[in-house]
Design a protein around this motif. Structure first.
Motif, PDB file in Angstrom:
ATOM      1  N   ASP A 223       0.736  -1.312   0.169  1.00  0.00           N
ATOM      2  CA  ASP A 223       0.094  -0.004  -0.052  1.00  0.00           C
ATOM      3  C   ASP A 223       0.760   1.126  -0.016  1.00  0.00           C
ATOM      4  N   SER A 224       2.099   1.345   0.711  1.00  0.00           N
ATOM      5  CA  SER A 224       2.821   2.439   0.719  1.00  0.00           C
ATOM      6  C   SER A 224       3.199   2.939  -0.584  1.00  0.00           C
ATOM      7  N   ARG A 225       3.830   1.803  -1.511  1.00  0.00           N
ATOM      8  CA  ARG A 225       4.005   1.962  -2.982  1.00  0.00           C
ATOM      9  C   ARG A 225       2.972   2.416  -3.623  1.00  0.00           C
ATOM     10  N   ARG A 226       1.923   2.109  -3.571  1.00  0.00           N
ATOM     11  CA  ARG A 226       0.566   2.576  -4.140  1.00  0.00           C
ATOM     12  C   ARG A 226       0.295   4.046  -3.863  1.00  0.00           C
ATOM     13  N   GLU A 227       0.468   4.248  -2.447  1.00  0.00           N
ATOM     14  CA  GLU A 227       0.237   5.818  -2.289  1.00  0.00           C
ATOM     15  C   GLU A 227       1.383   6.669  -3.057  1.00  0.00           C
ATOM     16  N   VAL A 228       2.730   6.184  -3.080  1.00  0.00           N
ATOM     17  CA  VAL A 228       3.811   6.898  -3.634  1.00  0.00           C
ATOM     18  C   VAL A 228       3.544   7.103  -4.961  1.00  0.00           C
ATOM     19  N   LEU A 229       2.964   6.085  -5.674  1.00  0.00           N
ATOM     20  CA  LEU A 229       2.851   6.169  -6.888  1.00  0.00           C
ATOM     21  C   LEU A 229       1.377   7.261  -7.317  1.00  0.00           C
ATOM     22  N   ARG A 230       0.480   6.893  -6.403  1.00  0.00           N
ATOM     23  CA  ARG A 230      -0.840   7.927  -6.502  1.00  0.00           C
ATOM     24  C   ARG A 230      -0.396   9.408  -6.376  1.00  0.00           C
ATOM     25  N   ARG A 231       0.481   9.547  -5.445  1.00  0.00           N
ATOM     26  CA  ARG A 231       0.901  11.054  -5.395  1.00  0.00           C
ATOM     27  C   ARG A 231       1.771  11.485  -6.539  1.00  0.00           C
ATOM     28  N   ARG A 232       2.660  10.554  -7.166  1.00  0.00           N
ATOM     29  CA  ARG A 232       3.379  10.952  -8.447  1.00  0.00           C
ATOM     30  C   ARG A 232       2.392  11.130  -9.524  1.00  0.00           C
ATOM     31  N   TYR A 233       1.379  10.202  -9.656  1.00  0.00           N
ATOM     32  CA  TYR A 233       0.382  10.503 -10.651  1.00  0.00           C
ATOM     33  C   TYR A 233      -0.413  11.824 -10.514  1.00  0.00           C
ATOM     34  N   LEU A 234      -0.869  12.260  -9.112  1.00  0.00           N
ATOM     35  CA  LEU A 234      -1.330  13.454  -8.883  1.00  0.00           C
ATOM     36  C   LEU A 234      -0.549  14.637  -9.548  1.00  0.00           C
ATOM     37  N   SER A 235       0.789  14.443  -9.129  1.00  0.00           N
ATOM     38  CA  SER A 235       1.592  15.536  -9.590  1.00  0.00           C
ATOM     39  C   SER A 235       1.713  15.738 -10.981  1.00  0.00           C
ATOM     40  N   LEU A 236       1.890  14.514 -11.789  1.00  0.00           N
ATOM     41  CA  LEU A 236       1.914  14.500 -13.157  1.00  0.00           C
ATOM     42  C   LEU A 236       0.616  14.875 -13.833  1.00  0.00           C
ATOM     43  N   GLY A 237      -0.517  14.414 -13.315  1.00  0.00           N
ATOM     44  CA  GLY A 237      -1.534  15.039 -13.866  1.00  0.00           C
ATOM     45  C   GLY A 237      -2.061  16.178 -13.741  1.00  0.00           C
ATOM     46  N   LEU A 238      -1.836  16.855 -12.520  1.00  0.00           N
ATOM     47  CA  LEU A 238      -2.007  18.273 -12.179  1.00  0.00           C
ATOM     48  C   LEU A 238      -1.142  19.075 -12.928  1.00  0.00           C
ATOM     49  N   GLY A 239       0.200  18.561 -13.109  1.00  0.00           N
ATOM     50  CA  GLY A 239       1.055  19.305 -13.989  1.00  0.00           C
ATOM     51  C   GLY A 239       0.972  19.124 -15.408  1.00  0.00           C
ATOM     52  N   GLU A 240       0.176  18.425 -16.004  1.00  0.00           N
ATOM     53  CA  GLU A 240       0.139  18.554 -17.495  1.00  0.00           C
ATOM     54  C   GLU A 240      -1.280  19.433 -17.622  1.00  0.00           C
ATOM     55  N   LEU A 241      -2.092  19.333 -16.665  1.00  0.00           N
ATOM     56  CA  LEU A 241      -3.352  20.265 -16.744  1.00  0.00           C
ATOM     57  C   LEU A 241      -3.019  21.853 -16.514  1.00  0.00           C
ATOM     58  N   VAL A 242      -2.148  21.968 -15.588  1.00  0.00           N
ATOM     59  CA  VAL A 242      -1.542  23.290 -15.449  1.00  0.00           C
ATOM     60  C   VAL A 242      -0.833  24.067 -16.740  1.00  0.00           C
ATOM     61  N   ALA A 243       0.062  22.876 -17.347  1.00  0.00           N
ATOM     62  CA  ALA A 243       0.656  23.332 -18.431  1.00  0.00           C
ATOM     63  C   ALA A 243      -0.205  23.603 -19.469  1.00  0.00           C
ATOM     64  N   ALA A 244      -1.200  22.994 -19.734  1.00  0.00           N
ATOM     65  CA  ALA A 244      -2.202  23.351 -20.733  1.00  0.00           C
ATOM     66  C   ALA A 244      -2.874  24.507 -20.376  1.00  0.00           C
ATOM     67  N   ALA A 245      -3.209  24.964 -19.117  1.00  0.00           N
ATOM     68  CA  ALA A 245      -3.857  26.352 -18.786  1.00  0.00           C
ATOM     69  C   ALA A 245      -2.824  27.278 -19.011  1.00  0.00           C
ATOM     70  N   VAL A 246      -1.470  27.229 -18.607  1.00  0.00           N
ATOM     71  CA  VAL A 246      -0.360  28.151 -18.980  1.00  0.00           C
ATOM     72  C   VAL A 246      -0.476  28.365 -20.227  1.00  0.00           C
ATOM     73  N   PHE A 247      -0.297  27.603 -21.178  1.00  0.00           N
ATOM     74  CA  PHE A 247      -0.174  27.785 -22.534  1.00  0.00           C
ATOM     75  C   PHE A 247      -1.337  28.336 -23.019  1.00  0.00           C
ATOM     76  N   ALA A 248      -2.353  28.124 -23.109  1.00  0.00           N
ATOM     77  CA  ALA A 248      -3.661  28.753 -23.168  1.00  0.00           C
ATOM     78  C   ALA A 248      -3.704  30.064 -22.635  1.00  0.00           C
ATOM     79  N   GLY A 249      -3.542  30.127 -21.394  1.00  0.00           N
ATOM     80  CA  GLY A 249      -3.464  31.492 -20.901  1.00  0.00           C
ATOM     81  C   GLY A 249      -2.461  32.738 -21.370  1.00  0.00           C
TER      82      GLY A 249
END
Length: 164
Positions: A3-29
């Motif tokens: 479960d600890s590995r899963r939580e580490v990956l979930r945090r990484r995926y959250l960071s990656l996902g939000l990072g890509e969405l923020v990048a899209a918003a920044v480019f559009a902005g």
């Protein structure tokens, strides 16, 4: 896996996902708020959006993938309907990049700096497409030179291929 590995990956995926969405918003902005007001002609605007739309679509798809993957990481394969959707995105995105290239070539700005910027945005879209659908290009800076030559399969492609 633990479960600890899963939580580490979930945090990484959250960071990656939000990072890509923020990048899209920044480019559009930046495109709407900074670049568009400085463009003189319809041709320049059309070239910008021909290059930018494929990039924005790919970034939003990628961000959504990472956020959704938090639900199945280390527990189950990617759901089959989602794998089918992303399999379709692979072709849609390639088509968008091709149409975007045609638009860039048809409406290429006369100003050298604007032309370079438009081409760079389109090329960034190509790099993102390759990174998600062809071969993994994104690695931590400290290991990039060692790892890039391994031609690893992107996580998204792995998930698509193992969906059940």
């Amino acid at each position: 896996m633990s479960d600890s590995r899963r939580e580490v990956l979930r945090r990484r995926y959250l960071s990656l996902g939000l990072g890509e969405l923020v990048a899209a918003a920044v480019f559009a902005g930046i495109a709407f708020g900074v670049v568009m007001p400085k463009l003189d002609t319809y041709q320049d605007s059309a070239a910008l959006w021909a290059a930018l739309v494929p990039l924005l679509v790919i970034l939003v798809q990628a961000g959504t993938y990472w956020l959704l993957a938090r639900g199945w990481v280390e527990r189950a394969p990617m759901p089959v309907p989602l794998a089918a959707l992303y399999r379709g995105f692979r072709y849609l995105d390639a088509g968008l990049l091709l149409v975007g290239l045609l638009g860039v070539l048809v409406w290429l700005p006369d100003h050298v700096v604007a032309a370079i910027a438009v081409v760079a945005v389109w090329l960034f879209g190509v790099v993102e497409y390759v990174n998600y659908f062809v071969v993994r290009l994104a690695y931590p800076i400290r290991s990039w030179a060692h790892t890039i030559g391994q031609w690893r399969t992107p996580r998204l492609v792995h998930d698509i291929n193992t969906a059940r």
